[in-house]
Design a protein around this motif. Structure first.
Motif, short mmCIF file in Angstrom:
data_model
loop_
_atom_site.label_atom_id
_atom_site.label_comp_id
_atom_site.label_asym_id
_atom_site.label_seq_id
_atom_site.Cartn_x
_atom_site.Cartn_y
_atom_site.Cartn_z
N SER A 424 2.89 -8.81 17.88
CA SER A 424 1.59 -8.14 17.80
C SER A 424 1.74 -6.73 17.26
CB SER A 424 0.93 -8.12 19.18
OG SER A 424 0.71 -9.43 19.64
N ARG A 425 2.78 -6.02 17.72
CA ARG A 425 3.04 -4.67 17.21
C ARG A 425 3.41 -4.72 15.72
NH1 ARG A 425 1.35 -4.57 21.70
NH2 ARG A 425 2.05 -3.30 23.46
N LEU A 426 4.24 -5.70 15.37
CA LEU A 426 4.65 -5.85 13.98
C LEU A 426 3.45 -5.99 13.05
CD1 LEU A 426 6.74 -6.56 11.68
CD2 LEU A 426 6.50 -8.95 12.42
N MET A 427 2.50 -6.84 13.43
CA MET A 427 1.36 -7.08 12.55
C MET A 427 0.36 -5.93 12.59
SD MET A 427 2.33 -9.68 10.99
CE MET A 427 0.89 -10.16 10.03
N CYS A 428 0.34 -5.16 13.65
CA CYS A 428 -0.45 -3.91 13.62
C CYS A 428 0.15 -2.95 12.61
CB CYS A 428 -0.49 -3.29 15.02
SG CYS A 428 -1.57 -4.13 16.19
N TRP A 429 1.48 -2.90 12.57
CA TRP A 429 2.16 -2.09 11.55
C TRP A 429 1.79 -2.58 10.16
CZ3 TRP A 429 5.54 -3.33 7.64
CH2 TRP A 429 6.24 -2.29 7.05
N VAL A 430 1.77 -3.90 9.96
CA VAL A 430 1.39 -4.47 8.67
C VAL A 430 -0.03 -4.06 8.30
CG1 VAL A 430 0.86 -6.63 7.46
CG2 VAL A 430 2.98 -6.43 8.76
N ALA A 431 -0.95 -4.13 9.27
CA ALA A 431 -2.35 -3.78 8.99
C ALA A 431 -2.46 -2.38 8.42
CB ALA A 431 -3.18 -3.93 10.26
N ILE A 432 -1.79 -1.44 9.07
CA ILE A 432 -1.89 -0.04 8.65
C ILE A 432 -1.13 0.18 7.34
CG2 ILE A 432 -1.42 2.33 9.31
CD1 ILE A 432 -1.57 1.36 12.27
N GLU A 433 0.07 -0.41 7.24
CA GLU A 433 0.90 -0.20 6.06
C GLU A 433 0.24 -0.74 4.80
OE1 GLU A 433 3.98 -0.65 3.07
OE2 GLU A 433 2.82 -2.28 4.00
N ARG A 434 -0.37 -1.94 4.89
CA ARG A 434 -1.03 -2.52 3.71
C ARG A 434 -2.27 -1.72 3.34
NH1 ARG A 434 3.27 -4.70 4.60
NH2 ARG A 434 3.73 -6.93 4.23
N ALA A 435 -2.98 -1.23 4.33
CA ALA A 435 -4.16 -0.41 4.04
C ALA A 435 -3.76 0.88 3.34
CB ALA A 435 -4.93 -0.12 5.32
N ILE A 436 -2.64 1.47 3.75
CA ILE A 436 -2.14 2.68 3.09
C ILE A 436 -1.79 2.37 1.64
CG2 ILE A 436 -0.21 4.32 3.02
CD1 ILE A 436 -0.17 4.19 6.10
N ARG A 437 -1.11 1.25 1.41
CA ARG A 437 -0.77 0.85 0.04
C ARG A 437 -2.03 0.70 -0.82
NH1 ARG A 437 3.84 -3.81 -0.56
NH2 ARG A 437 5.18 -3.26 1.21
N LEU A 438 -3.02 0.04 -0.25
CA LEU A 438 -4.25 -0.23 -0.99
C LEU A 438 -4.97 1.08 -1.31
CD1 LEU A 438 -6.23 -2.23 -2.18
CD2 LEU A 438 -7.10 -2.68 0.12
N ALA A 439 -5.03 1.97 -0.34
CA ALA A 439 -5.70 3.26 -0.56
C ALA A 439 -4.98 4.06 -1.64
CB ALA A 439 -5.74 4.05 0.75
N ASN A 440 -3.66 4.06 -1.62
CA ASN A 440 -2.89 4.81 -2.62
C ASN A 440 -3.04 4.21 -4.01
OD1 ASN A 440 -1.83 6.81 -0.93
ND2 ASN A 440 -0.12 5.52 -0.28
N ARG A 441 -3.02 2.90 -4.11
CA ARG A 441 -3.09 2.27 -5.42
C ARG A 441 -4.46 2.44 -6.05
NH1 ARG A 441 -2.28 -3.01 -4.37
NH2 ARG A 441 -4.32 -3.75 -5.03
N ARG A 442 -5.50 2.36 -5.22
CA ARG A 442 -6.87 2.43 -5.74
C ARG A 442 -7.49 3.83 -5.64
NH1 ARG A 442 -10.12 -2.10 -4.90
NH2 ARG A 442 -11.78 -0.68 -5.57
N GLY A 443 -6.78 4.74 -4.97
CA GLY A 443 -7.36 6.07 -4.77
C GLY A 443 -8.56 6.05 -3.86
N LEU A 444 -8.52 5.18 -2.85
CA LEU A 444 -9.66 5.01 -1.94
C LEU A 444 -9.60 6.02 -0.80
CD1 LEU A 444 -9.62 1.11 -1.87
CD2 LEU A 444 -11.32 2.57 -3.00
#
Length: 611
Positions: A424-444
């Protein structure tokens, strides 16, 4: 006296076919299980989660069935018409060879297409073959009585809530509440049976031989056109494409929902209580399915699921367990009360039979990582998400930042109390990490400093509290030394390098504790009580995760052998249930989306590693 279907009276025939002795047909609204003996013993109409019409797989006497087979002793073989979901069951008799072609025409993928048909086309391909048919619907999971009216070439089955119309090209007779017929076909001759919904707003229609031929060809063309989109050209193309076709059958076209499995209460342990209703949309399972389909190039299914998420799953719904439930109905409803059908004995006597699912109210924190990862991949491989979708993502991430450290029931939906599960902790990390990637790539827009701090805090928690020095491995939950196959996702989710010494040590420990000849158990319920009695089989998604973990660790030869072994556990059509028993039998709901999506991912990554 209990009703005895004729196919059960043959010498040596069991009351229940094994779970694996079935094929699957469907129309993107519902499905039917067709046994290798020619009997449809599971069918819910008009949708996946509607009450069953045929449910002999759950009660041989009271469930209802549609039996169509050679009327003399015969050997049978079953296969799919190539590259389709049209199923063919062949009967080899002393006097000839006949076959039954089973399919459900796909009327269309829009919500307006509400015609549902189940067509059984019988052909004699050599010699002469006598056939026998008995159609014995039992409405509302066998609880509602019905009447039968024979009208020329049709049989009308009427219950208080639902009616079905059977159209036949052979003369039908009534036998109590059932319709039946005996007929003989010579080489080149055919017969057709078509089952339709009946009602005031549904005009009846026949299904003569010419129309059945046309619908057969249209259905074949539909599935081949769909499969042609696949980009997979690897070594295991046939198995990968069968898995893709199966996942497509588990989609509900009107909303874009993807069900975990099309059945309920097929036992994880024969005679045990681990029987659940899987005809719903698990956020986790559906998100993983989106990943697998995107891998193969099926972006429209991913888009349909994203629309389902946007339309029916709002981060502002305010459930007690979080902003999202772990599962929803195929129409987006959140109320899925669980109850037992005490009048049904269960498959091979494995009661209880359940409908609905009480786990809907559980807290399972991993679903946020699965969902946001699928959104990230959709944005990367299909099309950019909208500004409204990004707003939903940010609300989910903010909630995860506030609640990631809560104990929960975990990915396996244990009913033994909440714990601080590593996965559960691992996938919470995934949730935040992927959102950070998406924000950086799209400038969101995003609160990136807070997100990064929370992501790093979760990382440190896992590395410090999820590691057991005594076991030399990462463990299931804080404060214990129990291993869990969900840990195999650590390198797959890119949390840890697949050759990190700590991970390789964990992989060795998992191999020692949970792997049996390539098959992987989820965990040891004796060492980690889950609130349920009995044991279970190996969990097939975990076995394919194991293959991927070996690939990424550079142990490609071991991975290939494990993968090839797993393929031998598929049924005769390439289908898998949820679990595999001690002697290789399929257990649990069938077929299982989890297993087929992980097969696709394992094949894709193994094939790439082999070059």
């Amino acid at each position: 006296m209990a009703e005895q279907p004729f196919y059960q009276n043959a010498p040596g025939s069991p009351r229940y076919l094994p779970i694996a002795e079935h094929g699957l047909i469907g129309d993107l609204r519902s499905v039917a299980l067709v046994g290798s003996n020619g009997t449809i013993d599971w069918y819910c109409s008009p949708s996946f989660d509607a009450p069953s019409v045929f449910a002999a797989v759950l009660d041989a006497e009271r469930g209802g069935f549609f039996a169509l087979a050679a009327a003399v002793p015969a050997r049978t073989k079953q296969f799919y018409f190539p590259d389709t979901n049209v199923l063919i069951t062949r009967f080899y008799t002393d006097e000839g060879v006949g076959e039954v072609q089973d399919f459900m025409p796909v009327a269309g993928e829009s919500a307006e297409c509400e015609r549902h048909r189940l067509i059984r086309r019988v052909l004699c391909v050599r010699g002469t073959v006598p056939f026998r048919v008995r159609v014995a619907p039992r409405f509302n999971y066998g609880a509602d009585p019905h009447t039968l009216r024979i009208l020329d070439d049709t049989a009308l089955f009427e219950s208080a809530a639902k009616s079905l119309l059977l159209t036949s090209t052979v003369a039908l007779e009534g036998d109590g509440p059932d319709a039946c017929a005996d007929f003989k076909l010579s080489e080149g001759e055919s017969a057709v049976f078509a089952l339709d919904q009946a009602g005031e707003d549904i005009a009846p229609r026949g299904c003569a031989r010419v129309e059945a031929e046309r619908q057969f060809e249209t259905t074949v063309c539909y599935w081949r056109r769909w499969l042609h989109q696949s980009r997979y050209r690897g070594r295991w193309r046939e198995m990968v494409h069968r898995s893709a076709l199966t996942l497509k059958l588990l989609t509900y076209a009107p909303t874009g929902a993807i069900v975990a499995a099309p059945t309920t209460s097929l036992p994880e342990q024969f005679g045990g209580e681990r029987n659940w209703d899987y005809r719903y949309v698990w956020i986790r399972d559906a998100a993983f399915a989106v990943y697998a389909l995107l891998r193969l190039g099926f972006s429209s299914e991913a888009a349909a699921f994203m629309k389902f998420v946007t339309t029916y799953i709002s981060p502002g719904d305010g459930f007690a367990s979080g902003p999202l439930q772990i599962m929803y109905g195929i129409d987006g409803r959140s109320d899925l009360p669980e109850r037992e059908l005490t009048h049904l004995e269960g498959h091979c006597g494995s009661a209880p039979v359940r409908v609905g699912n009480g786990a809907a109210g559980q807290l399972q924190l991993d679903i946020y990582g699965a969902l946001i990862d699928s959104i990230y991949l959709y944005d990367k491989w299909a099309e950019p998400i909208s500004s409204d979708q990004w707003d939903d993502v940010t609300r989910l991430v903010e909630w995860v930042c506030d609640h990631w450290d809560q104990p929960d029931e975990g990915i396996w939906e244990t009913r033994g109390g909440r714990k601080n599960f590593l996965y559960s902790r691992l996938m919470c990390w995934v949730a935040i990490e992927r959102a950070i990637r998406l924000a950086n790539r799209r400038g969101l827009p995003a609160d990136l400093p807070r997100w990064r701090q929370c992501r790093d805090t979760i990382y440190r928690w896992i590395m410090d509290r999820g590691w057991s020095e005594r076991r030399g491995a990462f463990v299931q939950h804080e404060g214990g030394d129990v291993l869990d196959a969900s840990l195999l996702m650590m390198p797959l989710a890119k949390f840890i390098a697949p050759t990190d010494p700590k991970w390789l040590s964990t992989l060795d420990a998992l191999t020692e504790d949970l792997v049996s000849d390539s098959l992987v158990y989820r965990y040891d319920p004796q060492a980690s009580p889950d609130g349920l009695r009995g044991d279970e089989g190996t969990f097939s998604i975990c076995s394919f995760w194991y293959v991927e973990a070996l690939v990424r660790a550079g142990r490609v030869d071991e991975a290939r052998l494990a993968f090839e072994k797993m393929l031998t556990y598929a049924n005769h059509l390439g289908l898998y249930a949820e679990e595999i028993g001690r002697t290789g039998e399929q257990q649990g709901n069938f077929p299982q989306a989890f297993t087929h999506l992980s097969l696709i991912s394992a094949a894709f990554n193994l094939d790439r590693a082999l070059g």
